[in-house]
Design a protein around this motif. Sequence first.
Motif, PDB file in Angstrom:
ATOM      1  N   ASP A 330      -2.085  -7.313  -7.564  1.00 24.24           N
ATOM      2  CA  ASP A 330      -0.669  -7.960  -7.084  1.00 24.24           C
ATOM      3  C   ASP A 330       0.042  -8.106  -6.256  1.00 24.24           C
ATOM      4  N   ALA A 331       0.336  -7.037  -5.737  1.00 22.91           N
ATOM      5  CA  ALA A 331       1.687  -5.887  -4.647  1.00 22.91           C
ATOM      6  C   ALA A 331       0.490  -5.071  -3.404  1.00 22.91           C
ATOM      7  N   PRO A 332       0.132  -5.982  -2.462  1.00 19.21           N
ATOM      8  CA  PRO A 332      -0.459  -5.350  -1.313  1.00 19.21           C
ATOM      9  C   PRO A 332       0.549  -4.450  -0.454  1.00 19.21           C
ATOM     10  N   HIS A 333      -0.308  -3.620   0.230  1.00 15.81           N
ATOM     11  CA  HIS A 333       0.010  -2.470   1.565  1.00 15.81           C
ATOM     12  C   HIS A 333      -0.028  -3.507   2.196  1.00 15.81           C
ATOM     13  N   ARG A 334       1.442  -3.963   3.041  1.00 16.17           N
ATOM     14  CA  ARG A 334       0.517  -4.809   4.718  1.00 16.17           C
ATOM     15  C   ARG A 334       1.279  -3.566   5.594  1.00 16.17           C
ATOM     16  N   ARG A 338       8.405  -6.865   6.602  1.00  8.38           N
ATOM     17  CA  ARG A 338       8.413  -8.125   5.811  1.00  8.38           C
ATOM     18  C   ARG A 338       7.426  -8.364   5.347  1.00  8.38           C
ATOM     19  N   TYR A 339       6.007  -8.325   5.024  1.00 10.01           N
ATOM     20  CA  TYR A 339       5.049  -8.577   3.738  1.00 10.01           C
ATOM     21  C   TYR A 339       4.571  -7.826   2.739  1.00 10.01           C
ATOM     22  N   ASP A 340       5.008  -6.598   3.153  1.00 17.20           N
ATOM     23  CA  ASP A 340       4.890  -4.579   2.547  1.00 17.20           C
ATOM     24  C   ASP A 340       4.733  -5.089   1.478  1.00 17.20           C
ATOM     25  N   LEU A 341       4.181  -5.684   0.198  1.00 19.37           N
ATOM     26  CA  LEU A 341       4.985  -5.815  -1.391  1.00 19.37           C
ATOM     27  C   LEU A 341       4.840  -4.857  -1.915  1.00 19.37           C
TER      28      LEU A 341
END
Length: 381
Positions: A330-334, A338-341
């Motif tokens: 549930d912590a995807p790389h993007r 700022r959206y790179d959980l």
Amino acid sequence: MRGRKISRGQFLTGAAAVGIAGTAGGILTGRGTHRAEATEPGQAARRGHRGLTYRGVGYEVADGETPHTGWNAARMRKDLRVIRRDLGANSVSVFGDGVDRLKATSTQAAEEGLHVWLQPRLADRPHKEILEHLAETGRHAERLRKQGAAVHLSVGCEFVLFVPGIVPGANALERIENLTQGNFDPVMMRKRLRAFIAKSAKTARSVFGGRITYGAAEGDEVDWSLFDLVSVNYYAYFPHRADHVRELRTYQRWGKPVVVSEFGTCTYRGAPEKGGMGWDAVDYEKEPPEIISGLVRSERTQAAYLADLLDIFESMNLYAALAYQFVTPDAPHRTERRYDLDMASYSLVKPLWQSKDEPGREWHWEPKESFRAVAGHFGRA
């Protein structure tokens, strides 16, 4: 902390990180030995053994935040093969709630030839349910042991955070908040923690004939005479190697094998300095959640920290070390920072979702630099 959605696994080091252990009178206790250690390769003398006996990684068996990011049998089997064959681990910590998931994953791990640390983590439930969950998990561990699998049982992890009634709070978030703000009675906390640890050890002994331990936070007050192995979730940061050695030696004084049941850091510059609170790098007040401003992704930072600690653990001849953790679905790389959980994740691999907002059935992961660093170390060892 309103609106924050963080998986249970991300709170494993909160107590140590915010200084709770010190507030709790964090002095390790327990000088006795519950049973003979004469044939244990991880005993203090280790009979000439050099380096770690068990090198591994944590693997969580949990419900996901979406229909596709929870535990999946096919993914689990593939991941365990990677852990054994590509990461080069000889051990895996199978943790989480849901006895069926714990059973299936630990059985598969044993079939892969991995040594298994089985650790149930049923949180925020009445004490009776938590102990029953432990007992059922322990009975399965005993069946594996009798079938010839190499398995140890951990009665749980950092009870101050996950077990209700030790400190105020309905969940781990509220307990961390109360602990950091001083809204608790330290004397009562120590008393309640000792009592529940003792009940857990007794429950484990009643169903499991192998070696048992408890995943303590750094500085937790634990009666280690109840256990065969001393375990610590270690997320300390020191600028010098000697400081780590000095800290870890405090766990060796009891003459029992020492296990680093968790260690790791997140994937951005400066994460190691934040210790066990590295995960606190996401603004959950925003929709969608964003990484807080100013942080810079750095796989190299994470990799270097893990490699350095593994070198220290090996040099001290500790019994085992388990990196936290393999994957955080549930912590995807993007690509957009700022959206790179994944930056706020401790995992060795980065999840890649099929779209920005949805993992999709075919989401996958790719290894990070930390995976390669750990695999390289395991291979050399």
